[in-house]
Motif scaffolding. Structure first.
Motif, short mmCIF file in Angstrom:
data_model
loop_
_atom_site.label_atom_id
_atom_site.label_comp_id
_atom_site.label_asym_id
_atom_site.label_seq_id
_atom_site.Cartn_x
_atom_site.Cartn_y
_atom_site.Cartn_z
N ILE A 144 -1.11 15.94 -3.45
CA ILE A 144 -2.06 14.82 -3.52
C ILE A 144 -3.12 15.23 -4.54
N TYR A 179 -4.57 14.39 3.48
CA TYR A 179 -4.85 13.04 3.98
C TYR A 179 -3.99 12.84 5.25
N ILE A 237 -3.04 8.32 -6.12
CA ILE A 237 -3.80 7.07 -5.93
C ILE A 237 -5.19 7.12 -6.59
N TYR A 238 -5.72 8.34 -6.82
CA TYR A 238 -7.04 8.47 -7.46
C TYR A 238 -6.90 8.87 -8.93
N ASP A 249 1.24 12.04 -4.66
CA ASP A 249 0.33 10.90 -4.46
C ASP A 249 -0.76 10.97 -5.53
N SER A 287 -5.44 0.45 -4.40
CA SER A 287 -6.60 0.40 -3.50
C SER A 287 -7.86 1.00 -4.12
N LYS A 288 -7.73 2.12 -4.78
CA LYS A 288 -8.93 2.89 -5.13
C LYS A 288 -9.39 2.60 -6.56
N ASN A 348 -7.59 13.93 -1.31
CA ASN A 348 -8.46 13.48 -0.24
C ASN A 348 -8.18 14.45 0.91
N ARG A 406 -3.79 -4.67 0.13
CA ARG A 406 -2.63 -3.90 0.52
C ARG A 406 -1.48 -3.95 -0.49
N ILE A 407 -1.62 -3.18 -1.52
CA ILE A 407 -0.51 -3.10 -2.48
C ILE A 407 -0.41 -1.72 -3.12
N TYR A 444 -14.93 11.93 -2.35
CA TYR A 444 -15.25 12.62 -1.10
C TYR A 444 -15.88 13.98 -1.37
N GLY A 457 0.84 -1.21 0.00
CA GLY A 457 0.00 0.00 0.00
C GLY A 457 0.87 1.25 0.00
N ILE A 458 0.24 2.36 -0.40
CA ILE A 458 0.94 3.66 -0.32
C ILE A 458 1.34 3.91 1.12
N SER A 459 0.50 3.49 2.07
CA SER A 459 0.76 3.78 3.47
C SER A 459 2.17 3.36 3.87
C1 PLP Z 1 -4.49 10.25 -0.76
C2 PLP Z 1 -4.38 8.86 -0.23
N1 PLP Z 1 -3.20 8.23 -0.26
C3 PLP Z 1 -3.07 6.98 0.22
C4 PLP Z 1 -4.14 6.29 0.76
C5 PLP Z 1 -3.93 4.91 1.30
O1 PLP Z 1 -3.43 4.10 0.28
P1 PLP Z 1 -3.12 2.57 0.46
O2 PLP Z 1 -4.40 1.82 0.59
O3 PLP Z 1 -2.40 2.23 -0.82
O4 PLP Z 1 -2.24 2.41 1.65
C6 PLP Z 1 -5.39 6.90 0.81
C7 PLP Z 1 -6.55 6.21 1.42
O5 PLP Z 1 -7.58 6.77 1.70
C8 PLP Z 1 -5.51 8.22 0.30
O6 PLP Z 1 -6.68 8.86 0.31
#
Ligand code: PLP
Length: 390
Positions: free
Chosen positions: A170, A125, A204-205, A202, A233-234, A174, A242-243, A324, A99-101
């Motif tokens: 981002i 975020y 991710i969207y 970031d 994820s999204k 988010n 989790r990737i 959102y 995951g990005i996390s």
């Molecule tokens: C901007 C942003 N980055 C990262 C994440 C989390 O990403 P991941 O599920 O890949 O850890 C989120 C989840 O809400 C998000 O909104």
């Protein structure tokens, strides 16, 4: 027994509000959860070919420790996607994470030292601020116009100090749904370069946009020190699997961090192997489900924004991407946005997240809700918000 001081700054408002909702649920109340940005919890699922690739990987024995930086075939597929968006990367420039996390933690821990400052888009975020604080740094929010989707360049300039080490972007954002256009991205890259800052971006969207074609940071990055964060994820509907990944732009300024980050990746061994096979299928297989998914989300966005703006005491900018809405509480009869959110939960059983959880400077006075539930559910939730607000 004592815990370390550095964990004190770690907060995650999106999940923190859940305990209050669970308490009410245990008392028999029905709660509408509009707090978590997880499309899979609202009925969207990864396509069958992707699920089958996961199952097949497990059944064919792909259950061992993988290479720390990720499967070469996955890194190639990711590089192709990001290259098509304009970033100068090959498979060698990709590091696969859980995951990005996890990627964010690795990147921030490699860059931030005690007293360093990191610029974050306001509102942001929450893990961005949490990881910066955890590693001894100071998050500094910069202003973004939610209606025009533009960063305030003068505000950024005024907030850069000798301690600033990075700027985080981002886009789509988010919690606001702001998407930066090419001009804005270019301005941000220029200001980062003038001040020798890392650019952590970031995306991710990236494929969840409603009004205009998405432009990624790669389009304007040139040879700037851009570290891209992205994941499955999204857009790919793989939240629970989790990737994600880190992508390094082709920049000589990134030489040192590129040496260090694979070491961090080795310490945590690898990311989930069967899921990496599913991710390959997700990138190489049919992509048409994304069109249906995004057009469904657009209908939900349109309904939510229209209804929110018709409620007296609330106003909401139009999110251009992600899922959102971030309405402003124009007339708050409670002391804070958090109290508003808690009262909305107590009185109407609707769980949202207080805006200050996304940064006090620009997030306060708002709340965030996801527009992931179906239209009928959203309509009835908005009835409740309307009753609550009047
Ligand atoms: C901007 C942003 N980055 C990262 C994440 C989390 O990403 P991941 O599920 O890949 O850890 C989120 C989840 O809400 C998000 O909104």
């Amino acid at each position: 027994m004592k815990v370390s001081k550095k964990v004190a700054g770690v907060e995650y408002a999106i999940r923190d509000v859940v305990s209050a909702a669970k308490k009410l649920e245990n008392q028999g109340r029905k709660i509408e959860y509009l707090n978590i940005g997880d499309p899979v919890q609202y009925g969207f699922q990864p396509p069958e070919n992707v699920k089958n690739a996961f199952i097949k990987a497990i059944q064919s024995g792909e259950n061992y420790y993988a290479p720390s930086e990720g499967l070469p075939e996955l890194k190639e597929a990711i590089a192709r996607k990001e290259h098509n968006k304009g970033l100068s990367v090959t498979g060698e420039d990709i590091l696969v994470t859980n995951g990005i996390s996890e990627g964010l933690d690795m990147v921030i821990s490699s860059i931030v030292e005690e007293g360093d400052e990191v610029l974050l888009p306001g509102p942001y975020y929450p893990p961005y601020a949490s990881y910066v604080k955890l590693h001894g740094g100071k998050p500094v929010e910069f202003a973004v116009d939610m209606n025009k989707s533009t960063p305030d360049i003068d505000d950024i300039r005024s907030k850069i100090t000798p301690n600033t080490v990075a700027i985080c972007l981002i886009s789509p954002n988010n919690p606001t749904g702001v998407v930066f256009n090419e001009k804005a991205l270019k301005q941000l890259v220029d200001i980062a370069n003038e001040n020798n800052l890392y650019i952590i971006c970031d995306e991710i969207y990236d494929q969840i946009v409603f009004d205009e074609k998405f432009v990624g940071i790669g389009k304007v990055a040139g040879d700037s020190p851009v570290i891209l964060l992205n994941g499955f994820s999204k857009v790919h509907l793989m939240t629970g699997w989790r990737i994600g990944y880190i992508g390094f732009n082709n920049s000589s300024k990134l030489e040192q961090i590129r040496e260090i980050l694979p070491k961090l990746a080795r310490v945590r061994i690898c990311s989930n192997l069967p899921v990496q096979h599913a991710a390959i299928e997700s990138l190489n297989g049919p992509q048409d489900y994304i069109i249906d998914y995004v057009s469904e989300l657009k209908k939900r966005r349109d309904l939510v924004v229209k209804r929110l703006n018709s409620i007296s005491g609330l106003s909401c900018s139009n999110p251009k991407g992600a899922f959102y809405a971030f309405p402003k509480i124009e007339h708050n009869r409670y002391d804070s946005d958090k109290e508003y959110v808690m009262e909305l939960l107590n009185k109407k059983g609707v769980l949202t997240v207080h805006g200050s959880g996304f940064g006090t400077q620009y997030g306060s006075g708002h709340f965030r809700l996801v527009f992931l539930p179906n239209l009928q559910t959203l309509d009835s939730v908005l009835d409740k918000i309307e009753e609550f607000s009047s």
